[in-house]
Design an enzyme around this catalytic site. Structure first.
Site, PDB file in Angstrom:
ATOM      1  CB  THR A 110     -68.514 -30.671  26.984  1.00 26.70           C
ATOM      2  OG1 THR A 110     -68.246 -29.807  25.865  1.00 26.70           O
ATOM      3  CG2 THR A 110     -68.800 -32.090  26.494  1.00 26.70           C
ATOM      4  CG  ASP A 118     -75.143 -26.269  22.174  1.00 22.28           C
ATOM      5  OD1 ASP A 118     -75.575 -26.450  23.332  1.00 22.28           O
ATOM      6  OD2 ASP A 118     -74.315 -27.039  21.639  1.00 22.28           O
ATOM      7  CB  CYS A 142     -72.371 -26.163  24.581  1.00 25.74           C
ATOM      8  SG  CYS A 142     -70.645 -26.532  24.928  1.00 25.74           S
ATOM      9  CG  HIS A 168     -54.704 -13.307  41.588  1.00 26.39           C
ATOM     10  ND1 HIS A 168     -54.098 -14.543  41.485  1.00 26.39           N
ATOM     11  CD2 HIS A 168     -55.159 -13.219  42.866  1.00 26.39           C
ATOM     12  CE1 HIS A 168     -54.194 -15.173  42.648  1.00 26.39           C
ATOM     13  NE2 HIS A 168     -54.825 -14.389  43.513  1.00 26.39           N
ATOM     14  CG  HIS A 186     -56.755 -17.333  41.805  1.00 26.17           C
ATOM     15  ND1 HIS A 186     -55.817 -18.307  42.041  1.00 26.17           N
ATOM     16  CD2 HIS A 186     -57.192 -16.940  43.028  1.00 26.17           C
ATOM     17  CE1 HIS A 186     -55.685 -18.490  43.351  1.00 26.17           C
ATOM     18  NE2 HIS A 186     -56.521 -17.680  43.976  1.00 26.17           N
TER      19      HIS A 186
HETATM   20  C1  RB5 Z   1     -73.662 -30.754  20.664  1.00 25.94           C
HETATM   21  O1  RB5 Z   1     -73.987 -32.048  20.337  1.00 25.94           O
HETATM   22  C2  RB5 Z   1     -72.336 -30.708  21.417  1.00 25.94           C
HETATM   23  O2  RB5 Z   1     -71.303 -31.063  20.560  1.00 25.94           O
HETATM   24  C3  RB5 Z   1     -72.109 -29.353  22.000  1.00 25.94           C
HETATM   25  O3  RB5 Z   1     -73.167 -29.009  22.830  1.00 25.94           O
HETATM   26  C4  RB5 Z   1     -70.863 -29.187  22.852  1.00 25.94           C
HETATM   27  O4  RB5 Z   1     -70.775 -30.151  23.832  1.00 25.94           O
HETATM   28  C5  RB5 Z   1     -69.610 -28.952  22.123  1.00 25.94           C
HETATM   29  O5  RB5 Z   1     -68.547 -28.666  22.701  1.00 25.94           O
END
Ligand code: RB5
Length: 153
Positions: free
Chosen positions: A70, A11, A68, A136, A101
């Site tokens: 996180t 994203d 993304c 595994h 694994h």
């Molecule tokens: C975008 O702002 C953020 O929410 C997205 O990149 C991600 O971290 C969502 O899990």
């Protein structure tokens, strides 16, 4: 041996890291399949998690790297697909073990969480590590054996 095609998807938050990962993938001799996004305009991470999962499942790519902010949302979206094992990794150790694994077929990275050099190390570990098989294999096979409430009762 021919190296697999590596799909990349992100994203807007993951976009800068995805560009770096694509460059690294090519530098390591793999073919990159860039599924977007292609700039920092706000988009929805599930669209790109789905795109990466579909590319792996339909054979356009052998593996994928998804980013993304996180790494959480995009990996959750990809992991809705049976047969997809998207591993949210934070370093080379988690990336290596996700292959050894868990036979992970998608590397998920959080662009707002880890630095680019750590991400490069994780990518190399992910691409270099084969699945360990053996004990595994049965555990990995069980991942897609979803137990319904009725089956458990
Ligand atoms: C975008 O702002 C953020 O929410 C997205 O990149 C991600 O971290 C969502 O899990």
């Amino acid at each position: 041996m021919t190296k697999p095609v590596i799909a990349l998807a992100a994203d807007h938050a993951g976009f800068p890291l995805k560009e770096i990962m694509a460059e690294e993938v090519r530098a390591l001799g793999y073919t990159a399949l860039d599924l977007g996004t292609h700039d920092a305009t706000s988009v929805d991470y599930p669209d790109f998690g789905h795109a990466a999962a579909e590319a792996v499942l339909d054979g356009r790519a052998g593996m994928a790297v998804i980013c993304c902010g996180t790494g959480l949302g995009i990996s959750m979206a990809a992991n809705k697909y049976p047969g997809i094992r998207a591993a949210l990794c934070h370093d080379a150790t988690t990336a290596r073990l996700s292959r050894e694994h868990n036979d992970a077929n998608i590397l998920a990275l959080g662009a707002r969480v880890i630095g680019t050099e750590v991400a490069r190390d994780a990518l190399r570990a992910f691409l270099d590590t084969p699945f360990g098989g053996d004990r595994h294999a049965g555990r990995v096979a069980k991942i897609d054996q979803i137990r319904t409430k009725e089956a458990v009762l």
